[in-house]
Design a protein around this motif. Structure first.
Motif, PDB file in Angstrom:
ATOM      1  N   GLY A   1       0.868  -1.275  -0.032  1.00 24.10           N
ATOM      2  CA  GLY A   1       0.529  -0.220   0.046  1.00 24.10           C
ATOM      3  C   GLY A   1       0.841   1.021   0.224  1.00 24.10           C
ATOM      4  O   GLY A   1       1.606   1.352   1.074  1.00 24.10           O
ATOM      5  N   THR A   2       0.984   1.695  -1.011  1.00 23.01           N
ATOM      6  CA  THR A   2       1.959   3.107  -0.848  1.00 23.01           C
ATOM      7  C   THR A   2       0.384   4.723  -1.002  1.00 23.01           C
ATOM      8  O   THR A   2      -0.356   4.441  -2.162  1.00 23.01           O
ATOM      9  N   SER A   3       1.414   5.369  -0.582  1.00 19.88           N
ATOM     10  CA  SER A   3       0.055   6.693  -0.335  1.00 19.88           C
ATOM     11  C   SER A   3       1.240   7.705  -1.079  1.00 19.88           C
ATOM     12  O   SER A   3       2.258   7.797  -0.622  1.00 19.88           O
ATOM     13  N   GLY A   4       0.706   8.553  -2.165  1.00 19.68           N
ATOM     14  CA  GLY A   4       1.234   9.331  -2.446  1.00 19.68           C
ATOM     15  C   GLY A   4       0.791  10.953  -2.444  1.00 19.68           C
ATOM     16  O   GLY A   4      -0.544  11.172  -2.441  1.00 19.68           O
ATOM     17  N   ILE A   5       1.618  12.167  -1.552  1.00 19.10           N
ATOM     18  CA  ILE A   5       1.162  13.019  -1.192  1.00 19.10           C
ATOM     19  C   ILE A   5       1.929  14.150  -1.830  1.00 19.10           C
ATOM     20  O   ILE A   5       2.547  14.635  -2.267  1.00 19.10           O
ATOM     21  N   LEU A   6      -0.019  14.268  -3.149  1.00 19.66           N
ATOM     22  CA  LEU A   6       0.683  15.248  -4.178  1.00 19.66           C
ATOM     23  C   LEU A   6       0.065  16.833  -4.315  1.00 19.66           C
ATOM     24  O   LEU A   6      -1.436  16.573  -3.165  1.00 19.66           O
ATOM     25  N   PHE A   7       0.478  17.047  -4.105  1.00 16.19           N
ATOM     26  CA  PHE A   7       0.300  18.787  -3.724  1.00 16.19           C
ATOM     27  C   PHE A   7      -0.853  18.648  -6.076  1.00 16.19           C
ATOM     28  O   PHE A   7      -0.637  18.163  -6.299  1.00 16.19           O
ATOM     29  N   ASN A   8      -1.186  20.517  -5.153  1.00 17.92           N
ATOM     30  CA  ASN A   8      -1.644  20.458  -6.358  1.00 17.92           C
ATOM     31  C   ASN A   8      -1.056  20.151  -7.806  1.00 17.92           C
ATOM     32  O   ASN A   8      -0.104  20.471  -8.625  1.00 17.92           O
ATOM     33  N   HIS A   9      -2.313  19.394  -8.648  1.00 20.91           N
ATOM     34  CA  HIS A   9      -1.384  19.973 -10.112  1.00 20.91           C
ATOM     35  C   HIS A   9      -2.723  19.440 -11.144  1.00 20.91           C
ATOM     36  O   HIS A   9      -3.326  19.388 -10.940  1.00 20.91           O
TER      37      HIS A   9
END
Ligand code: NDP
Ligand code: GDR
Length: 346
Positions: A175-183
């Protein structure tokens, strides 16, 4: 190697469309999930040539239905699941906190349970967000920064993030979590501020709209180009071990900066006059008011400043944001100009 098989939830959204296109280019078979509506919402998939691709198929799934999620994974047998579906609009989450929690929070749990039940070897990507930092405790924000979400959306996403980490630790699920900023991109939904702005600039330029009304002009975001961020999602699932990664550009700009930039792209220089609710953006050449603040667009609690530090993704995955905000803004304005001139609605 046999054909790789992926499920993407939220296929009708911005990231779903770009990720599907990327995985198809890489030779995957892609099952894109959508929820039934009275009218189809496949314009992004059609624009990118995904909808008609021979290795692409649609699958119906409302994320709030765990049984349906289990049957979907049984039927499609993926090696990778990308959970991009969410009630993703922060503003709406204040009016619909429960629906948001059920889709954006419990929805992710439903899918994690489906992975655990059907095949725990499936690699799972959770679309986490910089909104979890909210009232940010450090600048810039990285994987170690404490969370303080400021909206029901941020709270729901934090639940989904911790569930993903918990399933990783409890059941050895990838289980991987990508903490993405606004794109952002020309495929961004019209409710989000960048696209609202570039759409309005195109309409004002073409004489179809008088002015643009916005809420908080001082909010600062770290805006990147969506196409690059979906590449990062894929890279995260190819790593040797599951983990949590921030994806960001490392640069921040205010909403006001973005408006100025967008009008600049059509050769209009804005002067900003007045303060707070009285602030207006005026065409420096003609004196015409083009932008006005409307408190209707304020949120009950705001996230003031986001700027991400993506050095872990750079060091471990080789991922880096490339497109400048100026280039991204210009691309969005130009696409909206073409679209408005062509009479298309999205
Ligand atoms: P969009 O809002 O464009 O897409 C969201 C998708 O979720 C849509 O396909 C929508 O379907 C689907 N969806 C909503 N409710 C349900 C439901 N009950 N069951 C199944 N599907 C549902 O978001 P983006 O593409 O911009 O973002 C993708 C993900 O990444 C989201 O989870 C978002 O929260 C997250 N994120 C986005 C960032 C960004 O800057 N774009 C940054 C960080 C995280 P429908 O078309 O039917 O509404
Ligand atoms: P955000 O994006 O809340 O960061 O969430 P949005 O573009 O909606 O808002 C950015 C900032 O602009 C301010 N703002 C306005 N926003 C909108 N939508 N409309 C306006 O008129 C307006 N005026 C000012 C907002 O107050 C805010 O500060 C997005 C979503 O994609 C989430 O799903 C994702 O998790 C985060 O980005 C990272």
């Amino acid at each position: 190697m046999s054909e790789r098989n992926a499920v993407i939830t939220g296929i009708t959204g911005q990231d779903g469309a770009y990720l599907a296109q990327l995985l198809l280019e890489k030779g995957y078979r892609v099952h894109g999930t959508y929820r039934r509506a009275s009218t189809d919402n496949f314009w992004r998939l059609e624009a990118l040539g995904v909808a008609e691709h021979p290795r692409f198929s649609f699958a119906e799934l409302d994320l709030t239905d765990m049984g349906a999620a289990i049957r979907l994974l049984e039927r499609t047998g993926p090696q990778e699941v990308y959970n991009l579906a969410a009630q993703s609009f922060v503003g709406v989450s204040f009016d619909q906190p429960r629906t948001t929690s059920e889709i954006t929070g419990i929805g992710a749990l439903n899918l994690l349970e489906a992975v655990r039940i059907v095949d725990p070897r499936i690699r799972f990507y959770q679309a986490s967000t910089s909104e979890m930092f909210g009232k940010a405790q450090a600048v810039p924000q990285n994987e170690q920064t404490p969370f303080h979400p400021r909206s029901p959306y941020g709270v729901a996403k934090l639940y989904a993030h911790w569930m993903t980490v918990n399933y990783r630790e409890s059941y050895d699920i990838f289980g991987t979590s990508g903490i993405l900023f606004n794109h952002e991109s020309p495929l961004r939904g019209l409710a989000f501020v960048t696209r609202k702005i570039t759409d309005a600039v195109a309409r004002v330029q073409e004489g179809r709209q008088d002015l643009l009304e916005l809420g908080n002009l001082d909010a600062r975001r770290d805006w990147g180009y969506a196409r690059e961020y979906v590449e990062g999602m894929w890279q995260m699932l190819q790593a040797d071990v599951p983990d949590t990664y921030v994806l960001a550009t490392g640069r921040t700009a205010s909403v006001r900066d973005f408006v100025t930039m967008a009008f600049r792209a059509v050769d209009v220089d804005l002067d900003w006059r007045g303060q707070l609710e009285e602030e207006v953006g005026v065409d420096a050449a003609t004196g015409r008011t083009l932008v006005r603040v409307n408190p209707q667009f304020y949120r009950p609690a705001e996230v003031d400043l986001l700027i991400g530090d993506a050095s872990k993704a750079r060091d471990n995955l080789g991922w880096q944001a490339k497109t400048s905000l100026e280039a991204l803004c210009r691309m969005m304005v130009e696409t909206d100009l073409e679209r408005v001139r062509g009479g298309q609605s999205q």
